[in-house]
Design a protein around this motif. Structure first.
Motif, PDB file in Angstrom:
ATOM      1  N   GLU A   1      23.178 -14.470   4.229  1.00 34.80           N
ATOM      2  CA  GLU A   1      23.853 -13.180   4.043  1.00 34.80           C
ATOM      3  C   GLU A   1      25.274 -13.233   4.608  1.00 34.80           C
ATOM      4  O   GLU A   1      26.124 -12.426   4.243  1.00 34.80           O
ATOM      5  N   PHE A   2      25.511 -14.163   5.530  1.00 32.08           N
ATOM      6  CA  PHE A   2      26.799 -14.260   6.216  1.00 32.08           C
ATOM      7  C   PHE A   2      27.657 -15.430   5.700  1.00 32.08           C
ATOM      8  O   PHE A   2      28.879 -15.360   5.748  1.00 32.08           O
TER       9      PHE A   2
ATOM     10  N   VAL B   1      12.343 -21.027  12.876  1.00 36.70           N
ATOM     11  CA  VAL B   1      12.289 -19.699  12.253  1.00 36.70           C
ATOM     12  C   VAL B   1      13.181 -18.738  13.044  1.00 36.70           C
ATOM     13  O   VAL B   1      13.231 -18.783  14.281  1.00 36.70           O
ATOM     14  N   TYR B   2      13.875 -17.888  12.291  1.00 31.28           N
ATOM     15  CA  TYR B   2      14.901 -17.019  12.857  1.00 31.28           C
ATOM     16  C   TYR B   2      14.542 -15.591  12.476  1.00 31.28           C
ATOM     17  O   TYR B   2      14.969 -15.079  11.444  1.00 31.28           O
ATOM     18  N   THR B   3      13.763 -14.938  13.316  1.00 26.80           N
ATOM     19  CA  THR B   3      13.166 -13.661  12.933  1.00 26.80           C
ATOM     20  C   THR B   3      14.158 -12.505  12.874  1.00 26.80           C
ATOM     21  O   THR B   3      13.821 -11.445  12.355  1.00 26.80           O
ATOM     22  N   ALA B   4      15.368 -12.695  13.379  1.00 22.42           N
ATOM     23  CA  ALA B   4      16.368 -11.620  13.324  1.00 22.42           C
ATOM     24  C   ALA B   4      17.361 -11.807  12.183  1.00 22.42           C
ATOM     25  O   ALA B   4      18.329 -11.048  12.075  1.00 22.42           O
ATOM     26  N   GLU B   5      17.116 -12.790  11.327  1.00 24.12           N
ATOM     27  CA  GLU B   5      18.047 -13.030  10.215  1.00 24.12           C
ATOM     28  C   GLU B   5      18.018 -11.859   9.237  1.00 24.12           C
ATOM     29  O   GLU B   5      16.965 -11.310   8.938  1.00 24.12           O
ATOM     30  N   TRP B   6      19.187 -11.487   8.737  1.00 26.05           N
ATOM     31  CA  TRP B   6      19.277 -10.393   7.767  1.00 26.05           C
ATOM     32  C   TRP B   6      18.972 -10.916   6.374  1.00 26.05           C
ATOM     33  O   TRP B   6      19.301 -12.050   6.016  1.00 26.05           O
TER      34      TRP B   6
ATOM     35  N   TRP C   1      12.172  -9.855  10.626  1.00 30.07           N
ATOM     36  CA  TRP C   1      10.773  -9.912  10.226  1.00 30.07           C
ATOM     37  C   TRP C   1       9.943 -10.339  11.428  1.00 30.07           C
ATOM     38  O   TRP C   1      10.492 -10.774  12.435  1.00 30.07           O
ATOM     39  N   ARG C   2       8.634 -10.198  11.327  1.00 27.97           N
ATOM     40  CA  ARG C   2       7.761 -10.511  12.454  1.00 27.97           C
ATOM     41  C   ARG C   2       6.901 -11.738  12.165  1.00 27.97           C
ATOM     42  O   ARG C   2       6.403 -11.923  11.047  1.00 27.97           O
ATOM     43  N   LEU C   3       6.738 -12.538  13.194  1.00 28.65           N
ATOM     44  CA  LEU C   3       5.948 -13.755  13.060  1.00 28.65           C
ATOM     45  C   LEU C   3       4.453 -13.456  12.938  1.00 28.65           C
ATOM     46  O   LEU C   3       3.685 -14.301  12.482  1.00 28.65           O
ATOM     47  N   ASP C   4       4.046 -12.252  13.328  1.00 30.98           N
ATOM     48  CA  ASP C   4       2.626 -11.902  13.245  1.00 30.98           C
ATOM     49  C   ASP C   4       2.323 -11.026  12.031  1.00 30.98           C
ATOM     50  O   ASP C   4       1.258 -10.397  11.963  1.00 30.98           O
ATOM     51  N   SER C   5       3.214 -10.989  11.048  1.00 24.99           N
ATOM     52  CA  SER C   5       2.973 -10.206   9.831  1.00 24.99           C
ATOM     53  C   SER C   5       2.092 -10.993   8.858  1.00 24.99           C
ATOM     54  O   SER C   5       1.980 -12.222   8.940  1.00 24.99           O
TER      55      SER C   5
ATOM     56  N   ALA D   1      14.606  -7.814  17.157  1.00 23.36           N
ATOM     57  CA  ALA D   1      14.026  -8.705  16.148  1.00 23.36           C
ATOM     58  C   ALA D   1      13.804 -10.116  16.691  1.00 23.36           C
ATOM     59  O   ALA D   1      13.164 -10.933  16.032  1.00 23.36           O
ATOM     60  N   PHE D   2      14.346 -10.391  17.861  1.00 28.93           N
ATOM     61  CA  PHE D   2      14.092 -11.669  18.529  1.00 28.93           C
ATOM     62  C   PHE D   2      13.035 -11.515  19.632  1.00 28.93           C
ATOM     63  O   PHE D   2      12.853 -12.429  20.442  1.00 28.93           O
ATOM     64  N   ASP D   3      12.368 -10.367  19.695  1.00 30.77           N
ATOM     65  CA  ASP D   3      11.382 -10.137  20.760  1.00 30.77           C
ATOM     66  C   ASP D   3      10.267 -11.181  20.674  1.00 30.77           C
ATOM     67  O   ASP D   3       9.767 -11.497  19.593  1.00 30.77           O
ATOM     68  N   VAL D   4       9.869 -11.670  21.830  1.00 32.84           N
ATOM     69  CA  VAL D   4       8.901 -12.770  21.886  1.00 32.84           C
ATOM     70  C   VAL D   4       7.460 -12.310  21.610  1.00 32.84           C
ATOM     71  O   VAL D   4       6.562 -13.133  21.383  1.00 32.84           O
ATOM     72  N   ALA D   5       7.228 -10.992  21.585  1.00 40.49           N
ATOM     73  CA  ALA D   5       5.852 -10.478  21.540  1.00 40.49           C
ATOM     74  C   ALA D   5       5.066 -10.955  20.323  1.00 40.49           C
ATOM     75  O   ALA D   5       3.840 -11.152  20.400  1.00 40.49           O
ATOM     76  N   ASP D   6       5.740 -11.184  19.197  1.00 39.60           N
ATOM     77  CA  ASP D   6       4.982 -11.536  17.991  1.00 39.60           C
ATOM     78  C   ASP D   6       4.499 -12.985  17.966  1.00 39.60           C
ATOM     79  O   ASP D   6       3.791 -13.392  17.046  1.00 39.60           O
ATOM     80  N   VAL D   7       4.866 -13.760  18.979  1.00 39.26           N
ATOM     81  CA  VAL D   7       4.357 -15.133  19.071  1.00 39.26           C
ATOM     82  C   VAL D   7       2.877 -15.138  19.424  1.00 39.26           C
ATOM     83  O   VAL D   7       2.119 -16.027  19.011  1.00 39.26           O
TER      84      VAL D   7
END
Length: 349
Positions: free
Chosen positions: A87-88, A142-147, A154-158, A191-197
């Motif tokens: 996107e950038f 994986v870069y979970t805060a990418e636009w 997006w979340r790693l636990d989705s 979006a970089f929160d570690v919780a979804d690991v």
């Protein structure tokens, strides 16, 4: 190999980039903000006499990368971690094809990982298959805060991410490296929160989750997750440069990691080209806990632990036979170019 206190340490730098943030490649304001934020990290921790100009920092040649990483003779092998950000950046910021071309040319020294984004759906699954087929990848960044369009992460636990993690397991891609913790302008820290690991690691025990940047500043959250999930590892990129200018903070981070995860699940990474690895390695290896810290954490950063953190733990994850690799590196083109082959002398005996 890095010589420290009379012993040779085989170093695997598990966090390298080959990026292009030239103005010609930027198609969104976020691209300029992103590289300038990286540059702030660079100047914030790099010794003044080693700092690059912003123009130098926007991109660099393959020759410069090889010289910076392998020229001083302190890094033996490196692992690329692609970051797309399309996107950038029109052609992407740091793609597997750019990294893979260099890794193919110097296959004894460099490994490239792939990447995925579950928002790409079936096309993304096919792309993951291509990455495995063309580059035989053993890992993904994986870069979970990418636009992507209107989405800012997006979340790693989705459910969608789990489909990609299952694809990794099916393809034999066993190492997943989520960037967790430090934010970069204009991406969102949440979006970089570690919780979804946590759920991802529990649901895919056959995969290893190397959490890059150990979730900083949410180190406690990361440690509590990693303690209960034996397939979660800590990647020291971003934390490691603190060993020079913020030694007490670095010892606090390292102490917590060794206390909670143990010496077998912490991996060194320089995050090149944000930081050149030679001075980072020196600062990390010179780290010594105070007596008070030893009493607090109950751990030692002794030679055995240093060897594991600096290379042996990454070698285990990527099936690198260090003794066989030393023999191969003694006469490879990198050793010839930088006259570093003597450090592997005796490897073939």
């Amino acid at each position: 190999m890095y010589r420290h206190q009379g012993e040779d340490i085989f170093v695997v730098d598990e966090h390298l980039h080959a990026w292009d943030a030239t103005e010609e490649n930027i198609i969104h304001d976020g691209g300029e903000q992103f590289i300038r934020c990286f540059y702030d990290y660079h100047t914030g921790f790099t010794p003044e006499d080693r700092q690059w100009t912003l123009d130098e920092f926007r991109t660099y040649t393959d020759d410069r990368l090889l010289e910076d990483v392998f020229g001083p003779g302190s890094v033996d092998m490196g692992i690329f971690q692609p970051t797309y950000l399309k996107e950038f950046y029109e052609n992407g910021f740091n793609t597997i094809d750019d990294c893979g071309a260099l890794a193919d040319e110097y296959s004894e020294r460099l490994i490239t990982n792939g990447r995925f984004d579950p928002r790409e759906g079936e096309e993304g699954l096919r792309e993951l298959e291509r990455q495995k087929r063309e580059y035989d990848i053993d890992g993904v960044k994986v870069y979970t805060a990418e636009w992507r369009g209107d989405s800012k992460g997006w979340r790693l636990d989705s459910d969608d991410a789990f489909e990609f993690l299952q694809k990794c397991a099916d393809l034999g891609i066993k190492n997943v490296h989520p960037h967790k913790g430090p934010t970069i302008r204009p991406l969102n820290r949440d979006a970089f929160d570690v919780a979804d690991v946590d759920d991802a690691a529990s649901s895919f025990p056959e995969l290893n989750f190397v959490v890059e940047h150990v979730g900083l500043p949410q180190l406690d959250d990361f440690c509590w997750i990693a303690t209960q999930e034996p397939n979660v590892y800590g990647g020291l990129a971003v934390a490691a440069p603190m060993a020079r200018d913020r030694p007490q903070k670095f010892r606090e981070i390292l102490g917590e990691l060794l206390y909670w995860l143990g010496e077998d699940r912490v991996l060194f990474g320089s995050d090149y080209a944000i930081w050149e690895p030679d001075w980072v390695i020196e600062a990390v290896l010179n780290t010594e806990f105070t007596e008070e810290e030893k009493a607090e954490y109950g751990v030692e950063f002794d030679m055995e632990t240093k060897k594991k953190v600096m290379g042996e733990n990454a070698a285990d994850l990527y099936d690198i036979d260090i003794e066989a690799k030393k023999e191969a590196l003694a006469g490879d083109s990198i050793s010839e170019r930088f006259d570093t082959g003597d450090q592997y002398a005796g490897a073939a005996d």
